[in-house]
Scaffold this motif. Sequence first.
Motif, PDB file in Angstrom:
ATOM      1  N   MET A   1       0.840  -1.203   0.000  1.00 52.93           N
ATOM      2  CA  MET A   1       0.000   0.000   0.000  1.00 52.93           C
ATOM      3  C   MET A   1       0.869   1.246   0.000  1.00 52.93           C
ATOM      4  O   MET A   1       1.808   1.349   0.785  1.00 52.93           O
ATOM      5  N   PRO A   2       0.560   2.200  -0.854  1.00 52.62           N
ATOM      6  CA  PRO A   2       1.373   3.420  -0.909  1.00 52.62           C
ATOM      7  C   PRO A   2       1.066   4.404   0.218  1.00 52.62           C
ATOM      8  O   PRO A   2       1.680   5.450   0.304  1.00 52.62           O
ATOM      9  N   LEU A   3       0.136   4.063   1.095  1.00 48.60           N
ATOM     10  CA  LEU A   3      -0.266   4.986   2.154  1.00 48.60           C
ATOM     11  C   LEU A   3       0.810   5.208   3.203  1.00 48.60           C
ATOM     12  O   LEU A   3       0.848   6.238   3.846  1.00 48.60           O
ATOM     13  N   PHE A   4       1.665   4.240   3.386  1.00 50.09           N
ATOM     14  CA  PHE A   4       2.675   4.326   4.432  1.00 50.09           C
ATOM     15  C   PHE A   4       4.058   4.453   3.807  1.00 50.09           C
ATOM     16  O   PHE A   4       4.804   3.500   3.750  1.00 50.09           O
ATOM     17  N   ALA A   5       4.393   5.628   3.351  1.00 47.84           N
ATOM     18  CA  ALA A   5       5.669   5.821   2.657  1.00 47.84           C
ATOM     19  C   ALA A   5       6.695   6.493   3.570  1.00 47.84           C
ATOM     20  O   ALA A   5       7.511   7.270   3.121  1.00 47.84           O
ATOM     21  N   GLN A   6       6.648   6.185   4.847  1.00 48.08           N
ATOM     22  CA  GLN A   6       7.568   6.790   5.793  1.00 48.08           C
ATOM     23  C   GLN A   6       8.883   6.014   5.811  1.00 48.08           C
ATOM     24  O   GLN A   6       9.102   5.126   5.012  1.00 48.08           O
ATOM     25  N   HIS A   7       9.711   6.344   6.756  1.00 52.68           N
ATOM     26  CA  HIS A   7      10.959   5.607   6.955  1.00 52.68           C
ATOM     27  C   HIS A   7      10.641   4.129   7.133  1.00 52.68           C
ATOM     28  O   HIS A   7       9.661   3.761   7.782  1.00 52.68           O
ATOM     29  N   TRP A   8      11.455   3.256   6.587  1.00 50.31           N
ATOM     30  CA  TRP A   8      11.138   1.823   6.542  1.00 50.31           C
ATOM     31  C   TRP A   8      10.932   1.216   7.924  1.00 50.31           C
ATOM     32  O   TRP A   8      10.045   0.390   8.119  1.00 50.31           O
TER      33      TRP A   8
END
Length: 130
Positions: free
Chosen positions: A63-70
């Motif tokens: 999901m592209p919703l969580f594009a934070q630091h891994w």
Amino acid sequence: MRSYLLSYAAGNVGGLLNSLALWLVGSYGLTAALGVSIGPSLSPEWLYPRLVWGGLWGLLFAMPLFAQHWLRRALLLSLLPSAVQLFIVFPYHSPYGQAGLALGTLTPLVVLLANAVWGVGTALTLRLSR
């Protein structure tokens, strides 16, 4: 499609790491030292569902919703399977009650840590695959 396939496979790896970690801490008596009655045996019957569910939960990483630091993303997403285990599986599909407290008072902590292993393992597998 590639993203979903990689996420599922990475979730399988995370599920394997989660299962091995839980088995190891149970085998070495760490869960018993915490007063938690979780000490699974490493058998195909125990391992297989954890690999499948690890892969299914791994689809969240597509999901592209969580594009934070891994790492932040991994720990955040690991809260979802933890919540399902603590508030759906334990009380409604097992005899262990709400949050699995019949297994011991620190059961929620063990579940959170085990699923954090899944999340970090899944995220690292995805990072290494790209």
